[in-house]
Design an enzyme around this catalytic site. Structure first.
Site, PDB file in Angstrom:
ATOM      1  CB  CYS A  34      -0.909  -0.051   1.225  1.00 16.61           C
ATOM      2  SG  CYS A  34      -1.783   1.473   1.579  1.00 16.61           S
ATOM      3  CB  CYS A  46       0.170   1.920   4.048  1.00 15.12           C
ATOM      4  SG  CYS A  46      -1.517   1.316   3.877  1.00 15.12           S
TER       5      CYS A  46
END
Length: 104
Positions: free
Chosen positions: A29, A32
């Site tokens: 991600c 993230c």
């Protein structure tokens, strides 16, 4: 910052004596990774008043499903075992600080 698992979540988060931020994330991600330094910084800023932990959603599917985590990054603030705030996406530090200040 400590990692929690489906097995350790209750003891580390729901039964914690202080408010806890759980950073639900995954290695693939991009957002993230972008928000991770901000979360680390907040962990230092609120040290002693707030516990900050991470949970890899790929390795631990049960807990994210239990709390309706569908998109990541997803930060959930718990206090006394209850969800107090939930922030989805890579948001500015000021947004996170305001949410944390409401709980801490």
């Amino acid at each position: 910052m400590r990692a929690v698992t489906d097995e350790t979540f209750d003891a580390e988060v729901l039964e914690a004596g202080s408010p806890v931020v759980v950073d639900f994330w995954a290695p693939w991600c991009g957002p993230c990774k972008a928000i991770a330094p901000v979360v680390e910084e907040l962990a230092g800023t609120y040290d002693g008043r707030l516990k900050v932990v991470k949970m890899n959603v790929d390795d631990n599917p049960r807990t994210p499903a239990q709390f309706g985590v569908r998109g990541i990054p997803n930060l959930i603030l718990f206090k006394n075992g209850e969800v107090k705030e939930q922030i989805v996406g890579a948001v500015p530090k000021s947004h996170l600080t305001k949410a944390i200040d409401r709980v801490v």
